[in-house]
Design a protein around this motif. Structure first.
Motif, PDB file in Angstrom:
ATOM      1  N   PHE A   1       0.557  -1.175   0.269  1.00  0.00           N
ATOM      2  CA  PHE A   1       0.056  -0.101   0.266  1.00  0.00           C
ATOM      3  C   PHE A   1       1.023   0.841  -0.168  1.00  0.00           C
ATOM      4  CE2 PHE A   1      -2.767  -3.403   2.565  1.00  0.00           C
ATOM      5  CZ  PHE A   1      -3.433  -3.629   1.366  1.00  0.00           C
ATOM      6  N   LEU A   2       2.091   1.475  -0.931  1.00  0.00           N
ATOM      7  CA  LEU A   2       2.533   2.776  -0.753  1.00  0.00           C
ATOM      8  C   LEU A   2       1.981   3.676  -1.411  1.00  0.00           C
ATOM      9  CD1 LEU A   2       5.379   3.693   0.195  1.00  0.00           C
ATOM     10  CD2 LEU A   2       6.447   3.281  -2.341  1.00  0.00           C
ATOM     11  N   SER A   3       2.013   3.397  -2.795  1.00  0.00           N
ATOM     12  CA  SER A   3       1.252   4.592  -3.029  1.00  0.00           C
ATOM     13  C   SER A   3      -0.366   5.348  -2.645  1.00  0.00           C
ATOM     14  CB  SER A   3       0.041   4.166  -4.472  1.00  0.00           C
ATOM     15  OG  SER A   3      -0.439   5.543  -5.076  1.00  0.00           O
ATOM     16  N   GLU A   4      -0.951   4.045  -1.390  1.00  0.00           N
ATOM     17  CA  GLU A   4      -2.177   4.943  -0.612  1.00  0.00           C
ATOM     18  C   GLU A   4      -1.739   5.936   0.921  1.00  0.00           C
ATOM     19  OE1 GLU A   4      -1.754   2.031  -1.907  1.00  0.00           O
ATOM     20  OE2 GLU A   4      -3.273   1.105  -2.986  1.00  0.00           O
ATOM     21  N   ALA A   5      -0.321   4.809   0.674  1.00  0.00           N
ATOM     22  CA  ALA A   5      -0.118   5.558   2.176  1.00  0.00           C
ATOM     23  C   ALA A   5       0.928   6.903   1.347  1.00  0.00           C
ATOM     24  CB  ALA A   5       1.536   4.534   2.915  1.00  0.00           C
ATOM     25  N   PHE A   6       1.221   6.714   0.557  1.00  0.00           N
ATOM     26  CA  PHE A   6       2.234   8.308  -0.889  1.00  0.00           C
ATOM     27  C   PHE A   6       1.126   9.728  -0.393  1.00  0.00           C
ATOM     28  CE2 PHE A   6       3.069  11.352  -3.580  1.00  0.00           C
ATOM     29  CZ  PHE A   6       4.671  11.638  -3.090  1.00  0.00           C
TER      30      PHE A   6
END
Length: 517
Positions: A142-147
């Motif tokens: 979930f890196l994109s959502e976290a960013f």
């Protein structure tokens, strides 16, 4: 042994003996497989037995080849053909197998590359998550959502910081206004209770002070005007006093009353001299003889004589109409007697005169119709096109003179136009400078071209029409031409200093060509 089978295979192909070629190929392949394959030592006897059996089979086949059977030739040819087809099929299958192996190798290489890239990307994700202080499981999935959530958090933090700054600024402004408000509160005469009452009183006081300031300004302006008027009056009074003393000295008098008496006598003398001049003019015009002049000069009662002569002139004037009628009757009778002639001649003359009259009447009707058409055309131009043309000319002239002249209108009497400046002064074109008059002329011509033929946008051709303009007028003229839309403009000039006002693609050099004789 392998070499022998290879030679047998080559000889079979060379002699087109496909059975021999097939046996040679099979033996060579078998030998090649045995050479390349590493078998344990326990199988050597088996291989030797196999080789021995194959050798015996080869010898039998060679014997059969040396003793061919004619009866089985047809079947052998069929088998050879079938064997040739299978050989071709085998070659194709081997080629396909090789291609399949190459594709497989490429797929394996791509898969390995993908695994490496996947591992590198996973490491990059972990590094980014580490930089963003995120757990490993969130960094992987979930890196994109976290960013995005971190970006939203940054925006919210900025908004919070901006709101806090605005709040602090607003509080500071409120405190400053309250401080000013309390300072202004001391200016009030009474002690109002609430903030609204204080604001109302301050607003009322501000309005009163503003009105006082305006009145003071008006009084100061009036005082300044009065001072100027007083100084002007004093200057005029001094001038009049000097003029008064100068006039008294010229008249040779010491008081104003004596000066007025002399002035009245001088005026009477001037009137009498003027009457004498008029009488002399009348005498010269009427050509009186010297005897008549002496006669009328000795008249003792000229008023009575004038009255008598006037009555006689009235009677003679009244008798003139009757005498004129009689004279006309006598002249007509004399004309009838002189002309004479018969009735037929008179009738013929009447018809001839009537024909001439009708011919002249037709000519008159043509001219009258032409005059009516011209009048209607002129009225149409004055009422419809002239206002449009003048409005456009005023627009052009105002642009060319930078607002110096703002209006053009025709004269009430006679022909021509009057030019009104921005100060309201009115001039004729001949009263202005040559460059300004040419600006008016150019404005009229451009306005005529833009309005009279509005439906037909003909090209506008200009041939060095601005030679009397300075650089400022020339620049404004060229800017006006550039602002004209919907028309092609051909501007001819021999002055190179005008070229920088145009782009290179707009300039066309026209060279002078010499014609051979």
């Amino acid at each position: 042994m392998g070499v022998l089978f290879a030679a047998l295979f080559g000889w079979g192909i060379f002699s087109e003996s496909w059975v021999i070629a097939g046996a040679g190929f099979a033996g060579a392949a078998f030998c090649f497989a045995i050479v390349n394959k590493k078998e344990p030592k326990g199988q050597d006897s088996f291989i030797k037995n196999e080789i021995k059996a194959l050798n015996e089979k080869e010898r039998s086949l060679l014997d059969k080849l040396k003793q061919p059977d004619i009866q089985h030739a047809a079947s052998l040819e069929a088998q050879l053909k079938k064997d040739s087809d299978r050989q071709n099929q085998l070659i194709q299958l081997l080629f396909q197998l090789e291609q399949a192996n190459e594709k497989y190798e490429k797929v394996i290489a791509s898969f390995e590359k993908w695994e490496n890239e996947c591992a590198e990307l996973e490491n990059e994700l972990l590094q980014l998550g580490k930089q963003l202080f995120l757990p490993h499981d969130i960094s992987k999935t979930f890196l994109s959502e976290a960013f995005n959530m971190i970006e939203q958090l940054k925006v919210l933090y900025r908004e919070k910081k901006y709101t806090a700054e605005r709040k602090a600024s607003a509080e500071k402004g409120i405190n400053e206004k309250l401080h000013t408000f309390h300072k202004l509160k001391g200016l009030l005469d009474s002690e109002p209770g609430s903030v609204q009452e204080i604001g109302y009183q301050l607003k009322k006081r501000l309005k009163e002070e503003t009105e006082k300031h305006i009145k003071q300004g008006e009084r100061e302006a009036a005082l300044h005007e009065l001072k100027l008027e007083h100084s002007t009056v004093l200057a005029e009074l001094s001038h009049f006093q000097k003029d008064y003393e100068h006039q008294l000295s010229l008249a040779g008098t010491d008081a104003a009353e004596e000066y007025r008496e002399k002035a009245a006598e001088a005026q009477k003398l001037a009137e009498l001299e003027e009457k004498i001049k008029q009488v002399r003019k009348q005498i010269n015009l009427n050509s009186f003889s010297q005897e008549e002049i002496n006669k009328y000069s000795n008249v003792t009662k000229p008023e009575a004589e004038i009255q008598a002569v006037s009555e006689e002139a009235v009677l003679l004037q009244e008798s003139i109409p009757g005498l004129q009628r009689k004279l006309a009757e006598v002249k007509y009778e004399i004309q009838i007697l002189e002309e004479g002639g018969t009735y037929a001649e008179l009738l013929h003359k009447f018809a001839l005169l009537k024909s001439e009259f009708e011919e002249e009447a037709r000519d008159w009707a043509k001219y009258a119709a032409a005059k009516d058409i011209l009048d209607r055309t002129i009225n149409s131009f004055k009422n419809e096109r002239l206002p449009k043309m003048l409005a456009k000319a005023e627009q052009f002239l105002s642009f060319l003179t930078n607002g110096g002249y703002v209006r053009i209108f025709p004269k009430e009497e006679g022909s021509g136009f009057l030019i009104e400046s921005k100060t309201g002064a009115v001039f004729e074109a001949k009263e202005l400078s040559q460059a300004t008059a040419e600006q008016i002329y150019v404005s009229f011509r451009l306005a005529l071209a833009m309005t009279i033929y509005g439906k037909y946008p003909f090209p506008i051709i200009i041939d060095d029409s601005f030679v009397n303009f300075d650089h400022v007028r020339t620049e404004r003229m060229i800017n006006l031409l550039k602002n004209l839309t919907g028309r092609q403009i051909l501007f001819f000039t021999c002055h190179k200093h005008l070229l920088p006002h145009f782009q290179e693609e707009q300039i066309q050099s026209v060279a002078k060509e010499k014609l051979s004789v």
